[in-house]
Design a protein around this motif. Structure first.
Motif, mmCIF file in Angstrom:
data_model
loop_
_atom_site.group_PDB
_atom_site.id
_atom_site.type_symbol
_atom_site.label_atom_id
_atom_site.label_comp_id
_atom_site.label_asym_id
_atom_site.label_seq_id
_atom_site.Cartn_x
_atom_site.Cartn_y
_atom_site.Cartn_z
ATOM 1 N N ALA A 216 0.884 -1.055 0.718
ATOM 2 C CA ALA A 216 0.563 -0.038 -0.076
ATOM 3 C C ALA A 216 0.485 1.191 0.120
ATOM 4 O O ALA A 216 0.032 2.121 -0.231
ATOM 5 N N THR A 217 2.370 1.052 0.384
ATOM 6 C CA THR A 217 2.930 2.450 0.130
ATOM 7 C C THR A 217 3.895 2.898 -1.228
ATOM 8 O O THR A 217 3.671 3.961 -0.766
ATOM 9 N N ASN A 218 3.663 1.733 -2.094
ATOM 10 C CA ASN A 218 4.674 2.170 -3.215
ATOM 11 C C ASN A 218 3.898 1.784 -4.426
ATOM 12 O O ASN A 218 4.428 1.950 -5.419
ATOM 13 N N TYR A 219 2.885 1.004 -4.531
ATOM 14 C CA TYR A 219 1.958 0.199 -5.237
ATOM 15 C C TYR A 219 1.721 1.721 -6.283
ATOM 16 O O TYR A 219 1.625 2.288 -7.511
ATOM 17 N N LYS A 220 1.347 3.178 -6.102
ATOM 18 C CA LYS A 220 0.950 4.087 -6.478
ATOM 19 C C LYS A 220 2.345 5.640 -6.561
ATOM 20 O O LYS A 220 1.528 5.842 -7.382
ATOM 21 N N ARG B 113 -2.009 9.430 -11.853
ATOM 22 C CA ARG B 113 -1.290 10.955 -11.326
ATOM 23 C C ARG B 113 -2.274 11.819 -12.247
ATOM 24 O O ARG B 113 -2.596 12.949 -11.318
ATOM 25 N N PHE B 114 -2.481 11.791 -13.460
ATOM 26 C CA PHE B 114 -3.631 12.778 -14.163
ATOM 27 C C PHE B 114 -4.682 12.501 -13.882
ATOM 28 O O PHE B 114 -5.637 13.099 -12.848
ATOM 29 N N GLY B 115 -5.236 10.992 -13.187
ATOM 30 C CA GLY B 115 -6.516 10.982 -12.206
ATOM 31 C C GLY B 115 -6.477 11.691 -11.084
ATOM 32 O O GLY B 115 -7.362 12.371 -10.797
ATOM 33 N N VAL B 116 -5.283 11.723 -10.378
ATOM 34 C CA VAL B 116 -4.746 12.799 -8.958
ATOM 35 C C VAL B 116 -5.602 14.042 -9.535
ATOM 36 O O VAL B 116 -5.795 14.787 -8.781
ATOM 37 N N LEU B 117 -5.000 14.885 -10.499
ATOM 38 C CA LEU B 117 -5.170 15.763 -11.088
ATOM 39 C C LEU B 117 -6.152 16.550 -11.526
ATOM 40 O O LEU B 117 -6.890 17.821 -11.369
ATOM 41 N N ALA B 118 -7.049 15.627 -12.266
ATOM 42 C CA ALA B 118 -8.150 15.165 -12.380
ATOM 43 C C ALA B 118 -9.301 15.967 -11.215
ATOM 44 O O ALA B 118 -10.261 16.959 -11.477
#
Length: 293
Positions: A55-59, A68-73
């Motif tokens: 859970a700490t490094n898969y993202k 990344r772009f999902g987080v930005l949107a």
């Protein structure tokens, strides 16, 4: 052969037969089982040698650009919703991630958001103290600023503004548009069916006779294009107004300089041979002052 040795040999055989022994025979199943176990051990070792997913490094692994772009949107949508609700105070990156329930993003994604994504996004504005706020198309906060914007567009001849841009820029847009219903005209653009807002300038309204209004509404021109309408008006003796748009100034053509013709100097009657030449006049030969007939 010595009989003593034979007796010892027979005693050894009896003793060997008396002691029980278990002999293991190699079978094909055992060899296959060992091969399978070796393959499984190799595969497990190769998997364990690779990066572990948790859970700490898969993202934050390589190839997570879509994440990344999902987080930005998600951030941009949240900032737009805040602005439309009238909440326009700037937020830090941690506050934005907290409000969007994205506190579990990795450090690499945070660094990308802070140094590149949010800085270059046309919908996000970065303040001087490092906070972020939504950047609308128009700087309008209430119905008065909206009406002022529409008047400026009308006076400068810039036309109308899109309804979707007003809805994005003005907090509580529906309430403001409802109160300005008499001051705004709505026109639907035929190309993409989008609504455009114009200022309703009541000083330009004219009183038209009802007969002209009836004639105008009774004339159907849906099946005719502009060329056919213009042709019909010319047959009726009416000239149609034509607008070809702003014309580009034509650069004046430079006149080519006229080529001067060369003038050839005529000979000056051989002045340097005046003492030698002879003149014939009326069948008379004159030479050096002597006339001969």
């Amino acid at each position: 052969m010595d009989p003593a040795l034979l007796r010892e040999r027979e005693a050894f055989k009896k003793k060997a037969l008396a002691t029980p022994t278990v002999e293991k025979k190699k079978t094909k199943d055992d060899s296959q089982f060992k091969d399978d176990s070796k393959k499984k051990s190799k595969s497990s070792s190769s998997v364990s040698a690779g990066p572990k997913l948790d859970a700490t490094n898969y993202k934050t692994m390589v190839g997570s650009s879509s994440y990344r772009f999902g987080v930005l949107a998600r951030i941009v949508r949240h900032m737009r919703a805040r602005h439309q609700e009238g909440d326009d105070h700037p937020l830090t990156l941690d506050e934005v991630l907290d409000e969007t329930n994205q506190l579990d993003v990795g450090n690499k994604v945070k660094q990308w958001l802070q140094s590149e994504a949010l800085q270059n996004n046309p919908k996000i504005e970065c303040t001087q103290d490092g906070k972020y706020i939504f950047k609308p198309v128009y700087k309008i906060k209430d119905k008065k600023s909206l009406l002022r914007l529409l008047k400026q567009q009308d006076l400068k001849g810039l036309g109308g503004i899109l309804l979707e841009d007003v809805q994005e820029s003005l907090p509580h847009c529906e309430r403001a548009l409802k109160s300005l219903a008499q001051e705004i005209l709505y026109i639907t653009r035929p190309t993409d069916k989008k609504k455009i807002l114009f200022y309703n300038d009541k000083t330009a309204t004219l009183d038209v006779d009802d007969e002209f209004v009836k004639l105008w509404r009774a004339t159907a021109v849906d099946a005719m294009d502009d060329a056919k309408i213009e042709e019909y008006l010319e047959k009726q003796g009416i000239k149609s107004m034509q607008d070809h748009g702003p014309r580009k100034p034509i650069a004046p053509k430079r006149k080519k300089a006229a080529q001067k013709r060369r003038q050839f100097k005529k000979p000056r009657d051989n002045e340097h041979l005046a003492d030698v030449l002879e003149t014939y006049e009326d069948n008379t030969l004159t030479q050096k002052g002597v006339s001969i007939k």
